[in-house]
Design a protein around this motif. Structure first.
Motif, mmCIF file in Angstrom:
data_model
loop_
_atom_site.group_PDB
_atom_site.id
_atom_site.type_symbol
_atom_site.label_atom_id
_atom_site.label_comp_id
_atom_site.label_asym_id
_atom_site.label_seq_id
_atom_site.Cartn_x
_atom_site.Cartn_y
_atom_site.Cartn_z
ATOM 1 N N MET A 197 0.824 -1.196 0.000
ATOM 2 C CA MET A 197 0.000 0.000 0.000
ATOM 3 C C MET A 197 0.867 1.259 0.000
ATOM 4 N N SER A 198 0.372 2.303 -0.602
ATOM 5 C CA SER A 198 1.089 3.564 -0.670
ATOM 6 C C SER A 198 1.134 4.221 0.702
ATOM 7 N N ALA A 199 2.005 5.229 0.825
ATOM 8 C CA ALA A 199 2.108 5.952 2.091
ATOM 9 C C ALA A 199 0.782 6.624 2.446
ATOM 10 N N LEU A 200 0.067 7.136 1.427
ATOM 11 C CA LEU A 200 -1.216 7.794 1.665
ATOM 12 C C LEU A 200 -2.244 6.802 2.214
ATOM 13 N N LEU A 237 -5.197 4.306 6.628
ATOM 14 C CA LEU A 237 -5.540 3.095 7.366
ATOM 15 C C LEU A 237 -5.240 3.269 8.849
ATOM 16 N N ARG A 238 -4.108 3.862 9.165
ATOM 17 C CA ARG A 238 -3.764 4.090 10.577
ATOM 18 C C ARG A 238 -4.831 4.946 11.260
ATOM 19 N N GLN A 239 -5.278 5.992 10.575
ATOM 20 C CA GLN A 239 -6.304 6.855 11.135
ATOM 21 C C GLN A 239 -7.637 6.111 11.283
ATOM 22 N N ASN A 261 0.878 0.691 14.856
ATOM 23 C CA ASN A 261 1.218 2.105 15.036
ATOM 24 C C ASN A 261 0.034 2.918 15.542
ATOM 25 N N ALA A 262 -1.116 2.256 15.741
ATOM 26 C CA ALA A 262 -2.317 2.967 16.160
ATOM 27 C C ALA A 262 -2.935 2.421 17.439
#
Length: 345
Positions: A206-209, A214-216, A263-264
């Motif tokens: 997956m891209s950084a965006l 996804l993290r959010q 990370n979340a």
């Protein structure tokens, strides 16, 4: 990109036997390695030497980088590590093929133990005691555990020697994926039955965006539900407009979703859990229960309250006990079982 090469004396002393203030010495009778000998080797031979004869078998990537010859690139090092090493909890160890090539029994038992540590960084003592079926096997198990784990007698568990290297896991998802496939293949080769949940689809990269979106989305969902399954996360990504571009990650591999989710929130047994709640009166007791569930999926009320009493120095109110335990577990007889995927909201 060339790796930055440093030669800190204290680090060499910690990993290379026979290195002291008086200069390098070699004790070949115990597989000693001197700094002088190590620095005479090229990258591939050096990695093999560290894996075969170094004092430490569990090494974070950042430490291995310091041992590389000047001018080595990260790609060159990663190629060597994948060739001669095994990834567990984001750290590198010598592969069993390299370390136990002439000992089939140790090879088999070591692979079983590494697979188990790959699933979680602690193993209950009673589970370790069941691995060997006779005196010879139990002695090999003790040897392997001494090399890669620390026995925490107070908690009754064996802990992986190094902290989980989250930086490496998040920075190299492609290697993490390949190593996950390696452990799956190792499990199948050993004759163990793999569940459908262990199937590893191809990494979608997956891209950084999308990764940040996804993290959010994980923060939002776990903040609302506190405990969430991957199945529920995928449904949220597909059906809730608040997911935004994270919808593109709905079909990503479980492993890739978990890498971002770490990370979340807290990730435990492939379940997403809110690390802390807003009620500060609950968090200390909740942290104890979470730690105990990390080590064992089945708990008893007496054990939970006794551990809380020992750590907090007071009795836990019934209201707090019920709120925390019922959120994380389901009652089955006199036991509390960590919620399975179908029991999580």
């Amino acid at each position: 990109q060339a790796l930055h090469f440093t030669r800190p004396q204290t680090y060499l002393k910690s990993i290379v036997p026979g290195e002291g203030k008086e200069g390098p010495t070699v004790n070949t009778s115990v597989g000693g390695l001197s700094k002088q000998y190590l620095e005479s080797l090229g990258l591939e031979d050096r990695i093999q030497a560290i894996f075969l004869r170094g004092q430490s078998q569990v090494l974070p990537f950042s430490k291995i980088m310091h041992m590389c010859p000047p001018g080595s690139t990260e790609k060159d090092l990663l190629d060597c590590l994948e060739k001669y090493g095994a990834l567990v909890q984001g750290c590198w160890l010598p592969s069993s093929a390299l370390r136990c090539s002439d000992d089939p029994l140790k090879f088999s038992l070591r692979e079983k133990i590494l697979r188990r540590f790959d699933r979680g960084r602690t193993i209950p003592r009673e589970e370790v005691e069941k691995i060997g079926s006779n005196a010879e096997e139990k002695e090999v198990v003790r040897e392997v555990m001494g090399e890669i784990a620390v026995h925490n007698q107070r908690r009754g568990v064996y802990e992986f020697k190094e902290p989980t290297d989250q930086n490496f896991i998040s920075s190299h998802p492609d290697i993490v994926q390949r190593q996950a496939e390696r452990w799956l293949a190792s499990q199948e080769d050993s004759g163990l039955q793999a569940s459908n949940q262990l199937q590893v689809p191809k990494l979608m990269r997956m891209s950084a965006l999308v990764s940040e979106s996804l993290r959010q989305a994980v923060c939002l969902l776990v903040g609302e539900r506190r405990v969430c399954s991957l199945r529920s996360l995928r449904r949220f990504l597909r059906e809730d407009v608040r997911a935004g571009v994270a919808v593109q990650a709905a079909d990503a591999a479980d492993n890739e979703l978990l890498i971002v989710a770490k990370n979340a929130c807290l990730v435990m047994h492939n379940t997403l859990i809110l690390a802390q709640v807003t009620d500060e009166a609950i968090n200390p007791f909740r942290a104890i229960v979470l730690r105990m569930l990390q080590e064992k999926k089945i708990l008893k009320k007496g054990d939970i309250l006794a551990e809380a009493r020992r750590e907090l120095g007071c009795e836990t109110p019934t209201s707090i006990y019920n709120k925390v335990v019922k959120e994380l577990c389901v009652a089955k007889g006199v036991e509390w079982h960590f919620r399975t995927d179908t029991e999580v909201f």
